[in-house]
Design an enzyme around this catalytic site. Structure first.
Site, PDB file in Angstrom:
ATOM      1  N   LYS A 185       0.955  -1.260   0.236  1.00  0.00           N
ATOM      2  CA  LYS A 185       0.070   0.119  -0.094  1.00  0.00           C
ATOM      3  C   LYS A 185       0.858   1.388  -0.087  1.00  0.00           C
ATOM      4  CE  LYS A 185      -4.279  -2.025  -0.133  1.00  0.00           C
ATOM      5  NZ  LYS A 185      -3.801  -3.193  -0.190  1.00  0.00           N
ATOM      6  N   ASN A 186       0.223   2.316  -0.109  1.00  0.00           N
ATOM      7  CA  ASN A 186       0.921   3.589  -0.087  1.00  0.00           C
ATOM      8  C   ASN A 186       1.589   4.114   1.263  1.00  0.00           C
ATOM      9  OD1 ASN A 186      -0.817   3.630  -2.207  1.00  0.00           O
ATOM     10  ND2 ASN A 186      -0.916   5.830  -2.474  1.00  0.00           N
TER      11      ASN A 186
END
Length: 381
Positions: A185-186
């Site tokens: 994920k970011n």
């Protein structure tokens, strides 16, 4: 950044400051939920503009926890999308409620706001919009429907940290929002997630149910400020985050904007390279939203190329480029095929045959990006 012989589909960016933050947690003696987790919750709530944030051990547990704390169960219906990871639907099933799938918008690939109202019945208690790839759903339409029909909105924001909808941060719009910090994920904590809400009562329930239902303050019972005595107020779950994860999350949050700038830069390189190519439909973007660019999903115009989507992915791999598909529609999986027997979602099914997610992450070098572009164009040409 170094270039790679094989450009992996997704890699986390872990730097020395992240490692130092985790080591500090180890040295503190706090391994499970403790002061780092509390700090992460407070900092994250401030970042998204929410009143409360409750850290959990995954986005999946956060979704289940939130649905459970809203007292959803047998006889209730929850509307969501068929183009999502199965956890979105599984957590609804875990509560005993019935998931109801609504087809997607062909351009955004998010749930089609125009079709939601048709699916609402007297049993509908909640709506779970998924912000796929980091592009936000039409939250005005969602919140308007929810208000008129008195149903709760729990946003699946697994892809949508940093995302804004018309100037508002995702995480501050619905009744609750659930984020993911999985390794791709970011913002990463390895495993982990966060639930944000502006509802005081819901936040209190989330905290209570996330850690066995232990009475408030039980987490610090081994310190000189705590007490050995605690009470179990409800039969809760073991969904809490650890301080090790939170330490990494705090470090990642400090540089999230920098990492997002690199994601935006890579997305811009792709957009410029593929612009005007009849074989590719670029990801949607719009000036009234801020895209998190968790994924860069292209739609292949199959009539313009000599291979199908699966062969395209194989060819990319042969050229040293990883890729993926987001997602296999929920009702295509064996269990869910039986659960949703006879159901058809034509837009989702047509889009699924054409979508490919290209590598997009801050650790990519310019050489990596150029390699992806070259591989894609060679196959298409």
């Amino acid at each position: 950044m170094e270039s790679h012989d094989f450009v992996a589909y997704g890699l986390p960016l872990i730097e020395e400051d992240d490692i130092a933050g985790v080591l500090d947690s180890f040295r503190s003696g706090w391994l499970t939920r403790g002061p780092k987790t509390l700090e992460f919750e407070k900092t994250f709530a401030s970042y998204v503009g929410a009143k409360h944030a409750v850290a959990v051990n995954s986005c999946t547990s956060g979704l289940h926890l939130t649905l459970s704390c809203l007292d959803l169960g047998p006889g209730d219906e929850v509307i969501t999308t068929p183009l999502t990871f199965v956890a979105t639907v599984n957590t609804i099933i875990h509560t005993g409620a019935k998931p109801v799938l609504v087809d997607i918008d062909p351009y955004t690939m998010n749930i089609d706001g125009r079709k939601i109202e048709e699916a609402i019945t007297s049993h509908t208690k909640a709506l779970v919009p998924v912000h796929i790839a980091g592009y936000p759903c039409d939250m005005d339409a969602v919140m308007d429907l929810a208000g008129r029909h008195r149903i709760k909105v729990i946003e699946d924001a697994a892809h949508a940290i940093y995302t804004q909808y018309q100037g508002r941060m995702v995480g501050s719009i619905g009744d609750a929002t659930v984020f993911s910090f999985y390794a791709t994920k970011n913002l990463v904590t390895g495993e982990g997630g966060m639930v944000t809400t502006n509802d005081d009562d819901l936040a209190e329930r989330l905290r209570l149910w996330s850690s066995h239902g232990l009475s408030h303050g039980a987490w610090n019972r081994y310190t000189d400020q705590g007490s050995w005595f605690y009470e179990v107020l409800v039969p809760g779950y073991k969904y809490n985050m650890t301080d090790i994860q939170a330490a990494l999350g705090l470090s990642q949050l400090k540089k999230l904007n920098k990492m997002q700038a690199r994601r935006e830069e890579i997305a811009r390189y792709y957009n410029e390279a593929f612009a005007g190519c009849p074989a590719i439909e670029l990801p949607i973007d719009s000036p009234d939203v801020r895209h998190a660019w968790h994924l860069y999903i292209v739609k292949l115009n199959l009539a313009e190329i000599s291979v199908d989507r699966n062969a395209f992915i194989d060819r990319l791999k042969e050229k040293g480029v990883g890729s993926s598909v987001h997602f296999i529609p929920v009702h295509y999986h064996p269990y869910h095929r039986d659960y949703f027997a006879g159901a058809s979602y034509p837009v989702t099914e047509e889009i699924f045959e054409r979508i490919v997610s290209l590598p997009l992450y801050p650790k990519m070098s310019d050489e990596d990006v150029a390699k992806v572009i070259q591989a894609v164009m060679e196959i298409l040409n």
